[in-house]
Scaffold this motif. Structure first.
Motif, short mmCIF file in Angstrom:
data_model
loop_
_atom_site.label_atom_id
_atom_site.label_comp_id
_atom_site.label_asym_id
_atom_site.label_seq_id
_atom_site.Cartn_x
_atom_site.Cartn_y
_atom_site.Cartn_z
N TYR A 1 0.82 -1.22 0.00
CA TYR A 1 0.00 0.00 0.00
C TYR A 1 0.86 1.27 0.00
O TYR A 1 0.32 2.37 -0.09
CB TYR A 1 -0.92 0.04 1.22
CG TYR A 1 -1.97 -1.04 1.28
CD1 TYR A 1 -2.47 -1.66 0.14
CD2 TYR A 1 -2.48 -1.45 2.51
CE1 TYR A 1 -3.44 -2.64 0.23
CE2 TYR A 1 -3.45 -2.43 2.59
CZ TYR A 1 -3.92 -3.03 1.45
OH TYR A 1 -4.88 -4.00 1.54
N ASP A 2 2.17 1.13 0.17
CA ASP A 2 3.09 2.25 0.18
C ASP A 2 2.77 3.26 1.28
O ASP A 2 2.72 4.47 1.05
CB ASP A 2 3.12 2.93 -1.20
CG ASP A 2 4.32 3.84 -1.37
OD1 ASP A 2 5.36 3.61 -0.73
OD2 ASP A 2 4.21 4.82 -2.15
N VAL A 3 2.57 2.75 2.49
CA VAL A 3 2.25 3.64 3.61
C VAL A 3 3.25 3.54 4.76
O VAL A 3 2.91 3.87 5.89
CB VAL A 3 0.82 3.39 4.17
CG1 VAL A 3 -0.23 3.79 3.18
CG2 VAL A 3 0.65 1.96 4.63
N LEU A 4 4.47 3.14 4.48
CA LEU A 4 5.46 3.02 5.56
C LEU A 4 6.53 4.10 5.53
O LEU A 4 6.88 4.65 6.57
CB LEU A 4 6.13 1.64 5.51
CG LEU A 4 5.22 0.48 5.91
CD1 LEU A 4 5.92 -0.84 5.69
CD2 LEU A 4 4.80 0.62 7.37
N GLU A 5 7.04 4.39 4.38
CA GLU A 5 8.17 5.31 4.26
C GLU A 5 7.76 6.75 4.59
O GLU A 5 6.80 7.27 4.04
CB GLU A 5 8.75 5.25 2.84
CG GLU A 5 10.08 5.92 2.68
CD GLU A 5 11.20 5.22 3.43
OE1 GLU A 5 12.08 5.94 3.94
OE2 GLU A 5 11.18 3.98 3.53
N ASP A 6 8.49 7.37 5.54
CA ASP A 6 8.32 8.78 5.90
C ASP A 6 6.89 9.11 6.37
O ASP A 6 6.33 10.15 6.02
CB ASP A 6 8.71 9.67 4.70
CG ASP A 6 8.98 11.09 5.14
OD1 ASP A 6 9.48 11.30 6.25
OD2 ASP A 6 8.65 12.01 4.37
N THR A 7 6.31 8.21 7.15
CA THR A 7 4.93 8.41 7.62
C THR A 7 4.88 8.69 9.12
O THR A 7 5.86 8.52 9.84
CB THR A 7 4.07 7.16 7.33
OG1 THR A 7 4.69 6.03 7.94
CG2 THR A 7 3.91 6.92 5.85
N GLN A 8 3.71 9.12 9.55
CA GLN A 8 3.43 9.33 10.97
C GLN A 8 2.50 8.20 11.41
O GLN A 8 1.43 8.01 10.84
CB GLN A 8 2.78 10.69 11.19
CG GLN A 8 3.70 11.80 10.72
CD GLN A 8 3.43 13.10 11.43
OE1 GLN A 8 4.30 13.57 12.13
NE2 GLN A 8 2.26 13.67 11.24
N VAL A 9 2.95 7.46 12.44
CA VAL A 9 2.29 6.22 12.85
C VAL A 9 1.84 6.33 14.30
O VAL A 9 2.59 6.77 15.17
CB VAL A 9 3.25 5.02 12.69
CG1 VAL A 9 2.59 3.73 13.15
CG2 VAL A 9 3.73 4.90 11.26
N LEU A 10 0.61 5.88 14.53
CA LEU A 10 0.05 5.80 15.87
C LEU A 10 -0.23 4.33 16.18
O LEU A 10 -0.90 3.64 15.40
CB LEU A 10 -1.26 6.61 15.96
CG LEU A 10 -2.01 6.59 17.29
CD1 LEU A 10 -1.15 7.19 18.41
CD2 LEU A 10 -3.32 7.35 17.15
N ASP A 11 0.32 3.83 17.28
CA ASP A 11 0.14 2.44 17.71
C ASP A 11 -0.61 2.46 19.03
O ASP A 11 -0.01 2.68 20.08
CB ASP A 11 1.50 1.76 17.83
CG ASP A 11 1.43 0.29 18.19
OD1 ASP A 11 0.32 -0.23 18.43
OD2 ASP A 11 2.50 -0.35 18.24
N LEU A 12 -1.92 2.24 18.96
CA LEU A 12 -2.76 2.20 20.16
C LEU A 12 -2.77 0.78 20.71
O LEU A 12 -2.79 -0.18 19.94
CB LEU A 12 -4.18 2.65 19.84
CG LEU A 12 -4.32 4.09 19.34
CD1 LEU A 12 -5.75 4.37 18.90
CD2 LEU A 12 -3.90 5.08 20.42
N PHE A 13 -2.81 0.64 22.04
CA PHE A 13 -2.71 -0.67 22.71
C PHE A 13 -1.36 -1.30 22.34
O PHE A 13 -1.27 -2.44 21.89
CB PHE A 13 -3.86 -1.60 22.31
CG PHE A 13 -5.23 -1.06 22.54
CD1 PHE A 13 -5.81 -1.11 23.80
CD2 PHE A 13 -5.95 -0.49 21.50
CE1 PHE A 13 -7.09 -0.61 24.01
CE2 PHE A 13 -7.22 0.02 21.70
CZ PHE A 13 -7.80 -0.04 22.97
N ALA A 14 -0.28 -0.54 22.52
CA ALA A 14 1.03 -0.91 21.98
C ALA A 14 1.64 -2.17 22.58
O ALA A 14 2.43 -2.83 21.91
CB ALA A 14 2.00 0.26 22.15
N GLY A 15 1.32 -2.53 23.82
CA GLY A 15 1.95 -3.71 24.43
C GLY A 15 3.45 -3.52 24.52
O GLY A 15 3.93 -2.63 25.21
N SER A 16 4.21 -4.33 23.79
CA SER A 16 5.68 -4.20 23.76
C SER A 16 6.13 -3.12 22.79
O SER A 16 7.30 -2.75 22.77
CB SER A 16 6.31 -5.53 23.36
OG SER A 16 5.98 -5.84 22.02
#
Length: 189
Positions: free
Chosen positions: A39-54
């Motif tokens: 999907y080309d959504v990894l490079e140079d993106t802003q990521v939110l990880d909810l319920f991150a665990g480790s």
């Protein structure tokens, strides 16, 4: 043992909270990130990880080129492990927020997220999950992808009407849903 699959810290081990979390298996993470690269959504993106665990999902995104990652975890001990993982791996641009997912998602909008991970406990109520997803609507970039991981026996998440299901994939006891905002059709004369 949980390891980062690929990228700048690929192969490195992560500490995992001793209880209270359900880490995403390496096989499922590898499949998720293969699809996200497509999907080309990894490079140079802003990521939110909810319920991150480790922090495995968000850290994997950082390892694969995300510009900024926020790991949100309600458990104080799990948030501390996230911070230890980030520090040990020397990842720049990865922050840890000790907060409930619903509180973090309801914050005033300060930036648009390109990629959001939600891997809540399988026993979270559908109402709570739906509320968090609805709170994310104003926080998403027009081309964002939202990845929701649920138990295979759980119902499909109730998502905002502005979202479109891209696909869903089953991996044994886990089902992963991929959503994107549905852009309005431009008005034409």
């Amino acid at each position: 043992m949980t390891r980062i699959v690929a990228g700048s810290v690929g192969g490195r081990a992560l500490k995992v909270p001793p209880k209270g979390t359900r880490p995403t298996s390496e096989r499922v993470r590898e499949a998720i990130f293969s699809r996200l690269e497509h999907y080309d959504v990894l490079e140079d993106t802003q990521v939110l990880d909810l319920f991150a665990g480790s922090g495995a999902l968000g850290i994997e995104a950082a390892s694969r080129g995300a510009r900024e990652v926020v790991l949100v975890e309600a458990s104080k001990s799990a948030a501390a492990i996230c911070q230890t993982n980030v520090t040990t791996l020397g990842l720049v641009g990865v922050k840890v927020a000790h907060d409930k997912a619903e509180n973090y998602a309801a914050r005033p909008v300060t930036k648009a997220w390109d990629l959001v991970f939600l891997d809540p406990p399988y026993d979270i109520s559908e109402e709570t999950l739906g509320g968090i997803l609805a709170s994310l609507v104003p926080h998403l970039d027009d081309r964002a992808v939202v990845v929701v991981e649920r138990g295979s026996r759980s119902p499909k998440p109730g998502v905002p009407e502005q979202w479109r299901l891209i696909t869903e994939k089953n991996y044994g006891d886990t089902t992963v849903y991929y959503y994107e905002p549905e852009l309005p059709v431009p008005y034409e004369d």
